[in-house]
Design a protein around this motif. Structure first.
Motif, PDB file in Angstrom:
ATOM      1  N   LYS A   1     122.823   4.812  39.331  1.00  0.00           N
ATOM      2  CA  LYS A   1     123.943   4.027  39.842  1.00  0.00           C
ATOM      3  C   LYS A   1     125.137   4.126  38.895  1.00  0.00           C
ATOM      4  O   LYS A   1     126.275   4.290  39.326  1.00  0.00           O
ATOM      5  N   GLU A   2     124.883   4.040  37.581  1.00  0.00           N
ATOM      6  CA  GLU A   2     125.949   4.146  36.580  1.00  0.00           C
ATOM      7  C   GLU A   2     126.626   5.520  36.627  1.00  0.00           C
ATOM      8  O   GLU A   2     127.802   5.649  36.319  1.00  0.00           O
ATOM      9  N   MET A   3     125.868   6.530  37.050  1.00  0.00           N
ATOM     10  CA  MET A   3     126.421   7.880  37.156  1.00  0.00           C
ATOM     11  C   MET A   3     127.094   8.093  38.516  1.00  0.00           C
ATOM     12  O   MET A   3     127.588   9.191  38.799  1.00  0.00           O
TER      13      MET A   3
ATOM     14  N   ASN B   1     114.967   1.151  35.688  1.00  0.00           N
ATOM     15  CA  ASN B   1     115.911   1.698  34.702  1.00  0.00           C
ATOM     16  C   ASN B   1     116.463   3.041  35.164  1.00  0.00           C
ATOM     17  O   ASN B   1     117.654   3.324  34.997  1.00  0.00           O
ATOM     18  N   HIS B   2     115.620   3.863  35.760  1.00  0.00           N
ATOM     19  CA  HIS B   2     116.057   5.158  36.287  1.00  0.00           C
ATOM     20  C   HIS B   2     117.084   4.958  37.401  1.00  0.00           C
ATOM     21  O   HIS B   2     118.131   5.616  37.426  1.00  0.00           O
TER      22      HIS B   2
ATOM     23  N   LYS C   1     118.986   2.385  37.838  1.00  0.00           N
ATOM     24  CA  LYS C   1     120.193   1.821  37.233  1.00  0.00           C
ATOM     25  C   LYS C   1     121.052   2.931  36.623  1.00  0.00           C
ATOM     26  O   LYS C   1     122.275   2.939  36.784  1.00  0.00           O
ATOM     27  N   LYS C   2     120.408   3.883  35.946  1.00  0.00           N
ATOM     28  CA  LYS C   2     121.148   5.006  35.355  1.00  0.00           C
ATOM     29  C   LYS C   2     121.815   5.855  36.434  1.00  0.00           C
ATOM     30  O   LYS C   2     122.953   6.281  36.272  1.00  0.00           O
TER      31      LYS C   2
END
Length: 131
Positions: A122-124, A116-117, A119-120
């Motif tokens: 990557k989204e940023m 999850n970390h 993924k976050k």
């Protein structure tokens, strides 16, 4: 005493094989790798094996660098002075000299938290591996 280095992956390798730059990276955007990574800790190698792309068996190899290694800037920056994970990178091949067959995976909860970390990040727009 000789330093032992580990490389976590899902690649199926044999004793004597070389791990080299130029292959698709195990992480991030799957581009061709400019560096290869190794660590002195089983924990960091475990993360490497667990988070690597692919469906292969998670493996931790004992490797010997064949040239210069440097601190891995992905984990050694102003937030982490020094090199607490004892992680390094190189443009020179690593020779596989053994395999750790008895190692402990992270808990499913720890693994999910890490994914999850990432993924976050990557989204940023933050790449997990900076070459």
């Amino acid at each position: 005493m000789k330093t032992i280095y580990y490389h976590g992956t899902k690649a199926d390798l044999n004793i004597g094989d070389l791990i080299e730059v130029g292959f698709t990276s195990n992480y991030g955007t799957k581009r061709k790798s400019k560096y290869i990574y190794l660590t002195e800790t089983l924990d960091a190698a475990t993360w490497g094996a667990e988070l690597a792309f692919g469906d292969g068996k998670e493996r931790i190899y004992i490797v010997e660098p064949t040239g210069y290694i440097e601190d891995d800037p992905n984990v050694t920056d102003k937030k982490f002075p020094g090199n607490p994970t004892k992680s390094y990178r190189s443009k020179h091949p690593f020779k596989v000299v053994g395999e750790v067959t008895n190692w402990q995976s992270h808990s499913p909860e720890q693994l999910e938290t890490m994914k999850n970390h990432l993924k976050k990040l990557k989204e940023m727009g933050i790449e997990a591996i900076e070459d």
